[in-house]
Design a protein around this motif. Sequence first.
Motif, PDB file in Angstrom:
ATOM      1  N   UNK A 129       2.283  14.978  -8.148  1.00  0.00           N
ATOM      2  CA  UNK A 129       3.243  16.071  -7.954  1.00  0.00           C
ATOM      3  C   UNK A 129       3.994  16.440  -9.237  1.00  0.00           C
ATOM      4  N   UNK A 130       3.668  15.835 -10.350  1.00  0.00           N
ATOM      5  CA  UNK A 130       4.325  16.185 -11.613  1.00  0.00           C
ATOM      6  C   UNK A 130       3.874  17.580 -12.054  1.00  0.00           C
ATOM      7  N   UNK A 131       4.826  18.321 -12.592  1.00  0.00           N
ATOM      8  CA  UNK A 131       4.564  19.710 -12.977  1.00  0.00           C
ATOM      9  C   UNK A 131       3.483  19.797 -14.046  1.00  0.00           C
ATOM     10  N   UNK A 132       3.518  18.900 -15.011  1.00  0.00           N
ATOM     11  CA  UNK A 132       2.535  18.945 -16.094  1.00  0.00           C
ATOM     12  C   UNK A 132       1.130  18.680 -15.547  1.00  0.00           C
ATOM     13  N   UNK A 133       1.013  17.779 -14.599  1.00  0.00           N
ATOM     14  CA  UNK A 133      -0.282  17.466 -13.995  1.00  0.00           C
ATOM     15  C   UNK A 133      -0.815  18.668 -13.224  1.00  0.00           C
ATOM     16  N   UNK A 134       0.061  19.342 -12.496  1.00  0.00           N
ATOM     17  CA  UNK A 134      -0.352  20.526 -11.727  1.00  0.00           C
ATOM     18  C   UNK A 134      -0.806  21.638 -12.672  1.00  0.00           C
ATOM     19  N   UNK A 135      -0.079  21.809 -13.743  1.00  0.00           N
ATOM     20  CA  UNK A 135      -0.441  22.849 -14.715  1.00  0.00           C
ATOM     21  C   UNK A 135      -1.782  22.513 -15.391  1.00  0.00           C
ATOM     22  N   UNK A 136      -1.998  21.261 -15.702  1.00  0.00           N
ATOM     23  CA  UNK A 136      -3.256  20.841 -16.323  1.00  0.00           C
ATOM     24  C   UNK A 136      -4.450  21.087 -15.390  1.00  0.00           C
ATOM     25  N   UNK A 137      -4.303  20.771 -14.111  1.00  0.00           N
ATOM     26  CA  UNK A 137      -5.381  20.999 -13.147  1.00  0.00           C
ATOM     27  C   UNK A 137      -5.620  22.498 -12.972  1.00  0.00           C
ATOM     28  N   UNK A 138      -4.541  23.289 -12.951  1.00  0.00           N
ATOM     29  CA  UNK A 138      -4.679  24.741 -12.792  1.00  0.00           C
ATOM     30  C   UNK A 138      -5.433  25.347 -13.973  1.00  0.00           C
ATOM     31  N   UNK A 139      -5.161  24.862 -15.168  1.00  0.00           N
ATOM     32  CA  UNK A 139      -5.829  25.415 -16.355  1.00  0.00           C
ATOM     33  C   UNK A 139      -7.273  24.923 -16.443  1.00  0.00           C
ATOM     34  N   UNK A 140      -7.498  23.615 -16.275  1.00  0.00           N
ATOM     35  CA  UNK A 140      -8.834  23.060 -16.520  1.00  0.00           C
ATOM     36  C   UNK A 140      -9.811  23.333 -15.373  1.00  0.00           C
ATOM     37  N   UNK A 141      -9.372  23.200 -14.132  1.00  0.00           N
ATOM     38  CA  UNK A 141     -10.316  23.320 -13.023  1.00  0.00           C
ATOM     39  C   UNK A 141     -10.343  24.713 -12.406  1.00  0.00           C
ATOM     40  N   UNK A 142      -9.227  25.414 -12.424  1.00  0.00           N
ATOM     41  CA  UNK A 142      -9.167  26.717 -11.761  1.00  0.00           C
ATOM     42  C   UNK A 142      -9.155  27.890 -12.739  1.00  0.00           C
ATOM     43  N   UNK A 143      -9.211  27.579 -14.028  1.00  0.00           N
ATOM     44  CA  UNK A 143      -9.189  28.608 -15.077  1.00  0.00           C
ATOM     45  C   UNK A 143      -8.005  29.559 -14.913  1.00  0.00           C
ATOM     46  N   UNK A 144      -6.867  29.031 -14.586  1.00  0.00           N
ATOM     47  CA  UNK A 144      -5.657  29.845 -14.457  1.00  0.00           C
ATOM     48  C   UNK A 144      -4.912  29.822 -15.784  1.00  0.00           C
ATOM     49  N   UNK A 145      -4.094  30.830 -16.013  1.00  0.00           N
ATOM     50  CA  UNK A 145      -3.268  30.883 -17.223  1.00  0.00           C
ATOM     51  C   UNK A 145      -1.939  31.528 -16.881  1.00  0.00           C
TER      52      UNK A 145
ATOM     53  N   UNK B  75       0.829  -1.203   0.000  1.00  0.00           N
ATOM     54  CA  UNK B  75       0.000   0.000   0.000  1.00  0.00           C
ATOM     55  C   UNK B  75       0.867   1.258   0.000  1.00  0.00           C
ATOM     56  N   UNK B  76       1.954   1.234   0.770  1.00  0.00           N
ATOM     57  CA  UNK B  76       2.861   2.378   0.819  1.00  0.00           C
ATOM     58  C   UNK B  76       3.482   2.629  -0.546  1.00  0.00           C
ATOM     59  N   UNK B  77       3.856   1.559  -1.249  1.00  0.00           N
ATOM     60  CA  UNK B  77       4.439   1.733  -2.596  1.00  0.00           C
ATOM     61  C   UNK B  77       3.427   2.353  -3.554  1.00  0.00           C
ATOM     62  N   UNK B  78       2.161   1.907  -3.461  1.00  0.00           N
ATOM     63  CA  UNK B  78       1.130   2.508  -4.302  1.00  0.00           C
ATOM     64  C   UNK B  78       0.946   3.987  -3.983  1.00  0.00           C
ATOM     65  N   UNK B  79       1.012   4.338  -2.711  1.00  0.00           N
ATOM     66  CA  UNK B  79       0.871   5.750  -2.330  1.00  0.00           C
ATOM     67  C   UNK B  79       2.039   6.587  -2.831  1.00  0.00           C
ATOM     68  N   UNK B  80       3.230   6.023  -2.819  1.00  0.00           N
ATOM     69  CA  UNK B  80       4.399   6.752  -3.347  1.00  0.00           C
ATOM     70  C   UNK B  80       4.223   7.014  -4.843  1.00  0.00           C
ATOM     71  N   UNK B  81       3.777   6.019  -5.589  1.00  0.00           N
ATOM     72  CA  UNK B  81       3.553   6.189  -7.028  1.00  0.00           C
ATOM     73  C   UNK B  81       2.459   7.232  -7.266  1.00  0.00           C
ATOM     74  N   UNK B  82       1.392   7.179  -6.479  1.00  0.00           N
ATOM     75  CA  UNK B  82       0.309   8.150  -6.622  1.00  0.00           C
ATOM     76  C   UNK B  82       0.796   9.560  -6.295  1.00  0.00           C
ATOM     77  N   UNK B  83       1.615   9.687  -5.275  1.00  0.00           N
ATOM     78  CA  UNK B  83       2.159  11.000  -4.918  1.00  0.00           C
ATOM     79  C   UNK B  83       3.035  11.543  -6.045  1.00  0.00           C
ATOM     80  N   UNK B  84       3.841  10.691  -6.634  1.00  0.00           N
ATOM     81  CA  UNK B  84       4.680  11.137  -7.738  1.00  0.00           C
ATOM     82  C   UNK B  84       3.828  11.577  -8.924  1.00  0.00           C
ATOM     83  N   UNK B  85       2.728  10.858  -9.172  1.00  0.00           N
ATOM     84  CA  UNK B  85       1.840  11.223 -10.274  1.00  0.00           C
ATOM     85  C   UNK B  85       1.228  12.601 -10.045  1.00  0.00           C
TER      86      UNK B  85
END
Length: 108
Positions: free
Chosen positions: A79-95, A67-77
Amino acid sequence: MNQKAQLRQPNLFNEIIKGLFANKFIAFLLVLIFFSSLVLVQITHLTRQQLIEQDKLLQQRDELDLEWRYLIVEEEFYSQHARIEEVAISQLDMKRPTSKDEQVVVLP
């Protein structure tokens, strides 16, 4: 006549008991052997219980490790910069700000 025959025949169990307890040292050793055998059975039982508990705990440790290994993989997913930018643009309407939107503040 039947009673006389019974009296002449020794009762084997009584003779063995009389022979064992005739000497106090032998009786003490007999009691000691009996007691040590009971202790051995009890210790064996407790040891088996501890081994079963250890197996359960090892299995639980393996499940928690997985379970800990799965959580580490999920955390890495997440915390990726591209993922954060995608959420900021799509859900928060940031640019990203353009150079016209930037303001420089000069401190004296």
